[in-house]
Write a protein that holds these residues in place. Structure first.
Motif, PDB file in Angstrom:
ATOM      1  N   ALA A 235      24.557  42.267  41.747  1.00 15.39           N
ATOM      2  CA  ALA A 235      24.989  41.159  40.900  1.00 15.39           C
ATOM      3  C   ALA A 235      26.227  40.508  41.504  1.00 15.39           C
ATOM      4  O   ALA A 235      26.964  41.128  42.276  1.00 15.39           O
ATOM      5  CB  ALA A 235      25.286  41.654  39.488  1.00 15.39           C
ATOM      6  N   ALA A 236      26.449  39.248  41.140  1.00 13.43           N
ATOM      7  CA  ALA A 236      27.630  38.517  41.588  1.00 13.43           C
ATOM      8  C   ALA A 236      28.201  37.716  40.424  1.00 13.43           C
ATOM      9  O   ALA A 236      27.498  37.380  39.469  1.00 13.43           O
ATOM     10  CB  ALA A 236      27.289  37.593  42.757  1.00 13.43           C
ATOM     11  N   HIS A 237      29.472  37.389  40.532  1.00 13.28           N
ATOM     12  CA  HIS A 237      30.232  36.762  39.441  1.00 13.28           C
ATOM     13  C   HIS A 237      31.222  35.786  40.066  1.00 13.28           C
ATOM     14  O   HIS A 237      31.899  36.111  41.045  1.00 13.28           O
ATOM     15  CB  HIS A 237      30.965  37.870  38.672  1.00 13.28           C
ATOM     16  N   ALA A 238      31.305  34.584  39.520  1.00 12.01           N
ATOM     17  CA  ALA A 238      32.283  33.591  39.973  1.00 12.01           C
ATOM     18  C   ALA A 238      32.878  32.923  38.745  1.00 12.01           C
ATOM     19  O   ALA A 238      32.175  32.683  37.760  1.00 12.01           O
ATOM     20  CB  ALA A 238      31.625  32.554  40.879  1.00 12.01           C
ATOM     21  N   GLU A 239      34.168  32.601  38.802  1.00 10.30           N
ATOM     22  CA  GLU A 239      34.833  32.049  37.617  1.00 10.30           C
ATOM     23  C   GLU A 239      36.072  31.266  37.999  1.00 10.30           C
ATOM     24  O   GLU A 239      36.781  31.614  38.945  1.00 10.30           O
ATOM     25  CB  GLU A 239      35.235  33.180  36.665  1.00 10.30           C
ATOM     26  N   HIS A 240      36.335  30.201  37.252  1.00 10.03           N
ATOM     27  CA  HIS A 240      37.597  29.477  37.323  1.00 10.03           C
ATOM     28  C   HIS A 240      37.998  29.058  35.908  1.00 10.03           C
ATOM     29  O   HIS A 240      37.142  28.871  35.030  1.00 10.03           O
ATOM     30  CB  HIS A 240      37.482  28.211  38.172  1.00 10.03           C
TER      31      HIS A 240
END
Length: 255
Positions: A235-240
């Protein structure tokens, strides 16, 4: 209740946002084969200390958690989706790592996440990460006055689904400001043109999460925090943290 921020508030939110950006960059730089997740947590703590900031993660205990969160970073490796507890696990060659970090400074909060590989990254993992980042970019592009929450959700979900990936059911982004979690919720999938109208002064944490195996299901570790894929896929996760302004979306969590 959605709390609109003034231009001055948004400018003030850059302070914790910069701390978050610096910490994520420092942890990514420190992550190497043999480095433990506790050592990454120590890097985050040092960035907070140097900035005079505090952690909204440390000691955080929502209703579902059996114990307060023990670290300043959520460090999720391989099949861990989000909320990974930093422990003595040492990174191996080819590991996929997602780090989620927050900071509080001057009465405001910032929150962001990034995923990367350690050592020789697998092509499939790099594609997964690129998709999470592309979904984040699409969600940010939709965060303009006059659009709706559903437009962000649709933009994020479309990128993830077209790539063939799963989206953890029930998880998404959130409003942010004086507290790390504020209204409104920001789903990672949904119909365009639906939901709350976006207004200048709203600040949102937009955070796509993608599951390589294509399923939306997850399980929770015995620690009560770490969410994992049910099929063992990665799994991968990106956030701003993003401010909605009359001039377009403004990312607040860059270094």
């Amino acid at each position: 209740m959605v709390k609109l921020k003034t231009d001055r508030d948004i400018e003030d939110m850059r302070a914790p946002g910069r701390v978050v950006g610096r910490a994520l960059a420092a942890m990514r730089e420190a992550a190497d084969v043999g480095v433990s997740l506790l050592e990454l947590d120590a890097v985050g703590r040092e960035v907070l200390r140097e900035a005079g900031a505090t952690s909204p993660f440390l000691g955080y205990r929502p209703h579902f958690a059996p114990v307060p969160f023990p670290g300043v970073v959520c460090a999720s490796v391989n099949d861990a989706i989000v909320h990974g507890v930093p422990d003595a696990y040492r990174l191996g060659d080819g590991d996929l790592v997602s780090v989620d970090f927050g900071a509080q400074l001057g009465g405001w909060a910032g929150d962001a996440a990034v995923s990367f590989t350690v050592g020789r990254g697998r092509p499939a993992d790099l594609r997964l990460i690129e998709t999470a980042e592309a979904a984040l970019a699409a969600g940010i592009a939709a965060a303009v006055p006059g659009n709706r929450i559903g437009d962000i959700a649709h933009a994020v979900g479309t990128v993830c689904r077209e790539a063939g990936y799963g989206i953890p059911d029930g998880f998404g982004g959130h409003g942010i400001g004086r507290s790390m979690h504020e209204d409104p919720g920001v789903p990672n999938e949904g119909p365009a043109g639906r939901g709350m109208r976006l207004r200048a002064g709203m600040v949102l944490a937009i955070e796509p999460m993608v599951i390589a195996g294509g399923t939306d299901d997850y399980t929770c570790d015995a620690d009560g925090w770490t969410l994992r894929t049910v099929d063992g896929s990665r799994a991968a996760h990106a956030e701003h943290t993003v401010a909605i302004t009359a001039d377009g979306p403004r990312i607040l969590t860059t270094p």
